[in-house]
Design an enzyme around this catalytic site. Structure first.
Site, PDB file in Angstrom:
ATOM      1  N   GLU A  94       6.736   3.541  10.294  1.00 65.01           N
ATOM      2  CA  GLU A  94       6.173   3.592  11.632  1.00 65.01           C
ATOM      3  C   GLU A  94       5.588   2.243  12.034  1.00 65.01           C
ATOM      4  OE1 GLU A  94       5.037   8.264  12.073  1.00 65.01           O
ATOM      5  OE2 GLU A  94       3.561   7.013  11.110  1.00 65.01           O
ATOM      6  N   CYS A 135       1.058  -3.145  15.410  1.00 62.29           N
ATOM      7  CA  CYS A 135       0.701  -2.892  14.013  1.00 62.29           C
ATOM      8  C   CYS A 135       1.985  -2.547  13.271  1.00 62.29           C
ATOM      9  CB  CYS A 135      -0.292  -1.725  13.994  1.00 62.29           C
ATOM     10  SG  CYS A 135      -0.718  -1.170  12.346  1.00 62.29           S
ATOM     11  N   CYS A 169       3.166   3.752   0.091  1.00 62.63           N
ATOM     12  CA  CYS A 169       2.334   2.745  -0.575  1.00 62.63           C
ATOM     13  C   CYS A 169       2.183   3.160  -2.028  1.00 62.63           C
ATOM     14  CB  CYS A 169       0.960   2.677   0.106  1.00 62.63           C
ATOM     15  SG  CYS A 169      -0.068   1.313  -0.482  1.00 62.63           S
ATOM     16  N   CYS A 202      -5.418   4.955  -2.067  1.00 57.65           N
ATOM     17  CA  CYS A 202      -6.767   5.015  -1.505  1.00 57.65           C
ATOM     18  C   CYS A 202      -7.012   6.449  -1.019  1.00 57.65           C
ATOM     19  CB  CYS A 202      -6.913   4.006  -0.373  1.00 57.65           C
ATOM     20  SG  CYS A 202      -6.534   2.335  -0.932  1.00 57.65           S
ATOM     21  N   CYS A 244      -6.718   7.570   2.766  1.00 58.09           N
ATOM     22  CA  CYS A 244      -5.593   7.064   3.555  1.00 58.09           C
ATOM     23  C   CYS A 244      -4.392   8.001   3.458  1.00 58.09           C
ATOM     24  CB  CYS A 244      -5.219   5.666   3.052  1.00 58.09           C
ATOM     25  SG  CYS A 244      -3.699   5.026   3.787  1.00 58.09           S
ATOM     26  N   CYS A 274      -5.195   3.905  12.532  1.00 58.14           N
ATOM     27  CA  CYS A 274      -5.177   3.280  11.211  1.00 58.14           C
ATOM     28  C   CYS A 274      -5.263   4.323  10.104  1.00 58.14           C
ATOM     29  CB  CYS A 274      -6.395   2.371  11.077  1.00 58.14           C
ATOM     30  SG  CYS A 274      -5.962   0.667  10.951  1.00 58.14           S
TER      31      CYS A 274
HETATM   32  N1  SAH Z   1      -2.612  -1.580   2.763  1.00 57.69           N
HETATM   33  C1  SAH Z   1      -3.358  -2.469   3.559  1.00 57.69           C
HETATM   34  C2  SAH Z   1      -3.019  -2.410   5.038  1.00 57.69           C
HETATM   35  C3  SAH Z   1      -2.758  -1.069   5.653  1.00 57.69           C
HETATM   36  S1  SAH Z   1      -4.109   0.005   5.956  1.00 57.69           S
HETATM   37  C4  SAH Z   1      -4.816  -2.244   3.349  1.00 57.69           C
HETATM   38  O1  SAH Z   1      -5.175  -1.258   2.724  1.00 57.69           O
HETATM   39  O2  SAH Z   1      -5.593  -3.078   3.780  1.00 57.69           O
HETATM   40  C5  SAH Z   1      -4.982  -0.699   7.365  1.00 57.69           C
HETATM   41  C6  SAH Z   1      -6.477  -0.357   7.355  1.00 57.69           C
HETATM   42  O3  SAH Z   1      -6.713   1.032   7.666  1.00 57.69           O
HETATM   43  C7  SAH Z   1      -7.127  -0.589   5.994  1.00 57.69           C
HETATM   44  O4  SAH Z   1      -8.384  -1.190   6.135  1.00 57.69           O
HETATM   45  C8  SAH Z   1      -7.272   0.813   5.483  1.00 57.69           C
HETATM   46  O5  SAH Z   1      -8.211   0.897   4.460  1.00 57.69           O
HETATM   47  C9  SAH Z   1      -7.639   1.561   6.733  1.00 57.69           C
HETATM   48  N2  SAH Z   1      -7.469   3.016   6.661  1.00 57.69           N
HETATM   49  C10 SAH Z   1      -6.627   3.710   5.874  1.00 57.69           C
HETATM   50  N3  SAH Z   1      -6.761   5.039   6.112  1.00 57.69           N
HETATM   51  C11 SAH Z   1      -7.689   5.166   7.089  1.00 57.69           C
HETATM   52  C12 SAH Z   1      -8.233   6.298   7.782  1.00 57.69           C
HETATM   53  N4  SAH Z   1      -7.798   7.526   7.536  1.00 57.69           N
HETATM   54  N5  SAH Z   1      -9.166   6.057   8.711  1.00 57.69           N
HETATM   55  C13 SAH Z   1      -9.561   4.797   8.999  1.00 57.69           C
HETATM   56  N6  SAH Z   1      -9.072   3.709   8.395  1.00 57.69           N
HETATM   57  C14 SAH Z   1      -8.157   3.893   7.432  1.00 57.69           C
HETATM   58 FE1  SF4 Z   2      -2.034   1.668   0.673  1.00 60.05          FE
HETATM   59 FE2  SF4 Z   2      -3.442   3.095   2.446  1.00 60.05          FE
HETATM   60 FE3  SF4 Z   2      -4.686   1.933   0.391  1.00 60.05          FE
HETATM   61 FE4  SF4 Z   2      -3.701   0.407   2.373  1.00 60.05          FE
HETATM   62  S1  SF4 Z   2      -5.364   1.925   2.551  1.00 60.05           S
HETATM   63  S2  SF4 Z   2      -3.508   0.046   0.154  1.00 60.05           S
HETATM   64  S3  SF4 Z   2      -1.859   1.598   2.897  1.00 60.05           S
HETATM   65  S4  SF4 Z   2      -3.145   3.575   0.248  1.00 60.05           S
END
Ligand code: SAH
Ligand code: SF4
Length: 401
Positions: free
Chosen positions: A120, A133, A140, A144, A147, A373
């Site tokens: 996406e 974006c 991934c 996390c 996420c 995000c």
């Molecule tokens: N993998 C990279 C970039 C993609 S995520 C990273 O982790 O930085 C982009 C941003 O969205 C990151 O700061 C991530 O931690 C945040 N993010 C992920 N899931 C989220 C959620 N459910 N609500 C708000 N931010 C989130």
């Molecule tokens: Fe991967 Fe989501 Fe963690 Fe970014 S925030 S490193 S996309 S699992």
């Protein structure tokens, strides 16, 4: 020409009728090749070495300045040379499977890439600018816990072509390619690109770097390095290279102020903990007041949002030119966390602000279409792969796909 007078954006349906694949599938896709790679490919196809530099410049301009998809339209090339290009090469972009438009104007594209995988990309219009974006991987490898992408099992690295392709597809949809003879638009619809979609960009470093070199090239898409932000969860060994080889701005998913909590939220912290990460950021070669590092901090109710957290945060990052971007948690089905209350987020922001840091609260955008995000996750799911498997596959696939 004002923005409103631009030709109407082509419909997604129209784009889908454009040829995307060749019958034999053997031709090299030009999209995503860096300039040296493009020149080599042109020579390998029979371009005389003495002409290669000129040909590279001409083809590059057609592809990335004018957005042309058909060799026949490259009118400053001879008929024979256009035929040679068509015999050897393709101009292939990800296929738009669907496009959703949020009530706030945010657009989410579901794109299909080779192998039937889906990723996406999200376009967020703002007043007099717009941010795209983009994704760097399918899913991934990291997990996390807050996420949605992190719960998606299937993973493969995107090729440079698939990363550049996201920018081009969005430009198609927004009707943002220049029109010959028409005056240049003052305002760019896609003025900024953030690598904050699906995937960890620093685990796909070479393809992300090559793609950004294409996007930054002044004879083409021409986005300045200061308008590109790469977000990483904290892949420490690749952080210095990001400054040296890409030169873009850096955002870091910080999200916690103790190793104990960060281990749970951002498990890569078990490999490179807060102290190690901060040391790498202090050394970030481009660090200056005008190019601050963005610390992303997701606000999770009762987990990382106390006044003590805010105070520890400013203590930890002291001395680093930084801004702190507070992200109200974007909920997804069955997510194990809740968004902090608004008053809590504001109190947290206030402590940071009084300590001398900009502390913008990110307005959630496109929530009604799950475009915010951390909400991106495609439906395709298979067995989770290791990073080693993905790296091996990427190497076997070769540069741009
Ligand atoms: N993998 C990279 C970039 C993609 S995520 C990273 O982790 O930085 C982009 C941003 O969205 C990151 O700061 C991530 O931690 C945040 N993010 C992920 N899931 C989220 C959620 N459910 N609500 C708000 N931010 C989130
Ligand atoms: Fe991967 Fe989501 Fe963690 Fe970014 S925030 S490193 S996309 S699992």
């Amino acid at each position: 020409m004002t923005v409103d007078q631009r030709p109407a954006a082509p419909l997604v349906q129209d784009m889908l009728t454009l040829p995307r694949k060749t019958a034999d599938g053997a031709r090299v896709n030009l999209i995503g090749l860096t300039r040296p790679q493009l020149r080599d490919a042109l020579i390998a196809a029979g371009t005389p070495t003495g002409q290669a530099k000129m040909r590279e410049a001409q083809v590059w301009q057609w592809l990335y300045h004018w957005g042309v998809r058909d060799f026949a339209a490259m009118s400053n090339l001879s008929k024979d040379y256009r035929a040679l290009l068509a015999r050897h090469f393709d101009i292939r972009l990800p296929e738009v499977v669907s496009r959703q438009i949020s009530a706030d104007g945010t657009r989410k594209y579901l794109l299909r890439i080779s192998g039937g995988h889906e990723v996406e990309a999200v376009y967020i219009p703002e007043e007099s600018r717009g941010t795209l974006c983009i994704s760097s991987q399918v899913g991934c490898t990291l997990t996390c816990s807050f996420c949605h992408t992190g719960t998606q099992k299937l993973v493969r690295n995107l090729t440079a072509g698939e990363i550049v392709g996201q920018v081009m597809v969005a430009r198609d949809d927004l009707g943002e390619w220049p029109v010959p003879g028409a005056p240049k638009n003052e305002t760019r619809l896609i003025s900024n690109v953030v690598l904050m979609g699906m995937g960890e960009p620093l685990y796909n470093f070479d393809n992300v770097r090559d793609a950004m070199r294409v996007v930054m090239d002044g004879e083409g898409l021409s986005l300045s390095r200061r308008r590109i932000t790469l977000s990483t969860s904290g892949v420490v060994p690749e952080i210095a290279r990001t400054a040296e080889e890409i030169g873009c701005l850096l955002a870091v998913s910080f999200h916690a102020t103790t190793d104990d909590v960060r281990d749970r939220l951002v498990p890569i912290n078990k490999r490179w903990n807060i102290a190690t990460l901060l040391a790498a950021l202090r050394d970030y070669p481009r660090l200056s007041n005008s190019e601050r590092i963005t610390f992303e901090y997701v606000m999770l109710k009762g987990v990382n949002d106390s006044d003590d957290d805010a105070r520890r945060l400013v203590q930890l990052i002291r001395g680093i030119p930084a801004k702190i971007n507070l992200i109200p948690f974007n909920e997804w089905p069955a997510a194990p966390y809740e968004r902090s209350d608004w008053a809590r987020i504001e109190a947290f922001a206030d402590i940071i602000f009084k300590a001398g840091y900009a502390s913008p609260i990110r307005t959630p955008r496109g929530e009604d279409i799950m475009a915010a995000c951390g909400q991106l996750k495609s439906a395709t799911e298979r067995a989770r792969k290791s990073r080693a498997e993905i790296a091996a596959e990427t190497a076997a696939d070769g540069g741009a796909g």
